[in-house]
Design a protein around this motif. Structure first.
Motif, PDB file in Angstrom:
ATOM      1  N   THR A   1       0.815  -1.214   0.000  1.00 38.11           N
ATOM      2  CA  THR A   1       0.000   0.000   0.000  1.00 38.11           C
ATOM      3  C   THR A   1       0.851   1.267   0.000  1.00 38.11           C
ATOM      4  O   THR A   1       0.328   2.358  -0.228  1.00 38.11           O
TER       5      THR A   1
ATOM      6  N   LYS B   1      -6.805   2.607  10.730  1.00 36.41           N
ATOM      7  CA  LYS B   1      -6.117   2.380   9.467  1.00 36.41           C
ATOM      8  C   LYS B   1      -5.699   0.917   9.329  1.00 36.41           C
ATOM      9  O   LYS B   1      -5.838   0.297   8.268  1.00 36.41           O
TER      10      LYS B   1
ATOM     11  N   ASN C   1       0.661   7.259   5.280  1.00 35.38           N
ATOM     12  CA  ASN C   1       0.474   6.744   3.926  1.00 35.38           C
ATOM     13  C   ASN C   1      -0.657   7.459   3.188  1.00 35.38           C
ATOM     14  O   ASN C   1      -0.560   7.739   1.993  1.00 35.38           O
ATOM     15  N   SER C   2      -1.744   7.779   3.897  1.00 37.70           N
ATOM     16  CA  SER C   2      -2.867   8.478   3.257  1.00 37.70           C
ATOM     17  C   SER C   2      -2.446   9.875   2.809  1.00 37.70           C
ATOM     18  O   SER C   2      -2.935  10.379   1.782  1.00 37.70           O
TER      19      SER C   2
ATOM     20  N   HIS D   1      -0.506   9.486  -0.523  1.00 31.46           N
ATOM     21  CA  HIS D   1      -1.398   9.302  -1.672  1.00 31.46           C
ATOM     22  C   HIS D   1      -2.114  10.611  -2.024  1.00 31.46           C
ATOM     23  O   HIS D   1      -2.334  10.898  -3.208  1.00 31.46           O
ATOM     24  N   TYR D   2      -2.458  11.381  -1.008  1.00 28.79           N
ATOM     25  CA  TYR D   2      -3.116  12.668  -1.251  1.00 28.79           C
ATOM     26  C   TYR D   2      -2.183  13.616  -2.012  1.00 28.79           C
ATOM     27  O   TYR D   2      -2.597  14.284  -2.963  1.00 28.79           O
TER      28      TYR D   2
ATOM     29  N   LYS E   1      -4.300  18.331   5.892  1.00 33.70           N
ATOM     30  CA  LYS E   1      -4.400  16.869   5.853  1.00 33.70           C
ATOM     31  C   LYS E   1      -3.778  16.256   7.104  1.00 33.70           C
ATOM     32  O   LYS E   1      -4.299  15.277   7.659  1.00 33.70           O
TER      33      LYS E   1
END
Length: 358
Positions: free
Chosen positions: A103, A162, A228-229, A232-233, A270
């Protein structure tokens, strides 16, 4: 790996050979010589005991051995017993990496096999080359963002939300929860109070339900997964082409300074969703001026338009002190360390200077 498989991965991975492999890794990497010697005397029996504790779900971590380090800055290190190090390596290799590694994006370069600071250096070189080829005369700006007190601020509830979306085996979640929740024990903050009093430092307390220990292998991997999110953002929503992250240090290159200011605000928002705050020192740097520091080097573009990479003076001083200490106490290790550091210096200075420095 399909979710139907991840629901029973805990028991599938519990094999003597895999736990012994984790012990073998600890034996070759851990600096606790006395602890390794005592464990090695009855290694097979101790590995069997660990396997039994994990199979019966009776495993509980021992207390951390807390101590301070002062290079490159004062930090609290929470060292595990050899038994807990073996469990941490086993959990990371058999559960975390197989289920979560896929991921993570390529620009996330910390503590992953085949990556690291050398990989980050090569990636930055490639970014600079591509940007200068696209727009040879344009200025290059670098946005550096890092998280304030990152390891102390990671929220356990958000982290496990998560993890539960990716790991369907409740036993894996439970063993991770037991490891992570050890920072909630009162003895950790008691040790911080003592060190702050003795050394005059300002190490923050671990709040209840927050923080990861500094030094554990599971903590290192969970720390890179937690953001990690955000990765990706940045790549998929903000469309930052020239992006790299090393643990909690974000670096984005662009020709547009105003756009980087907007990106900085977006990243701050974020991070706030993860209950994290941006370090006030985060800033935008002109690569044609003084450049920026990253992973022990300073990167800048000289007057002739060439990329320059120089070792930071504080990094050189720290390595010289380290090698001087080893020369007195462990000459054999000093030789091995010298060769390793020599490879580090080759990125940022001529060979003739290396001999003079180290």
């Amino acid at each position: 790996m399909a979710h139907t498989r991840t629901r029973r991965i805990y028991d599938e991975a519990l094999q003597y050979e895999k736990i012994y492999t984790a012990w073998n890794t600890v034996y070759h990497t851990c600096k606790n010589q006395q602890g390794k010697f005592e464990f090695a005397l009855f290694a097979h029996a101790r590995v069997m005991k660990i396997m039994d504790e994990l199979k019966t779900r009776a495993y509980l971590p021992n207390r951390y051995r807390c101590f301070m380090i002062f290079e490159p800055k004062p930090r609290l290190v929470m060292s595990q017993s050899i038994r807990d190090k073996v469990v941490n390596h086993f959990v990371a290799k058999e559960y975390l990496i197989p289920l979560l590694e896929k991921t993570l994006i390529d620009a996330n370069v910390a503590t992953r096999e085949g990556r690291g600071s050398a990989y980050a250096n090569k990636m930055l070189r490639r970014y600079f080359s591509q940007m200068m080829a696209e727009r040879p005369k344009a200025k290059i700006y670098a946005l550096k963002v890092d998280v304030s007190k990152y390891f102390y601020s990671i929220d356990h509830k958000i982290l496990f939300e998560k993890l539960e979306r990716k790991i369907k085996d409740r036993d894996v979640i439970e063993i991770l929860r037991r490891i992570v929740d050890e920072t909630d024990k009162s003895y950790v903050n008691n040790a911080i109070d003592r060190f702050n009093k003795w050394y005059g430092t300002d190490i923050p307390h671990y709040e209840q339900g927050k923080g990861l220990s500094i030094g554990a292998m599971t903590s290192q991997f969970l720390a890179i997964f937690y953001l990690n999110s955000v990765d990706h953002y940045i790549k998929e929503v903000l469309k930052c082409k020239y992006f790299i992250r090393y643990m909690d240090d974000f670096l984005i290159l662009s020709h547009d300074k105003e756009w980087l200011r907007e990106v900085k605000e977006e990243i701050a928002n974020k991070l706030a969703e993860l209950k994290l705050t941006v370090n006030p020192k985060s800033a935008i740097y002109n690569c044609d001026g003084g450049g920026f520091a990253f992973l022990g080097y300073r990167y800048y573009v000289d007057r002739c338009g060439r990329i320059r990479i120089v070792c930071l003076a504080k990094t050189v001083r720290r390595i010289r002190r380290r090698l001087g200490f080893l020369a007195l106490h462990n000459p054999g290790k000093r030789v091995r360390s010298y060769e390793s550091y020599r490879g580090f210096f080759l990125y940022g200075c001529p060979v003739r200077k290396i001999e003079a420095w180290v």
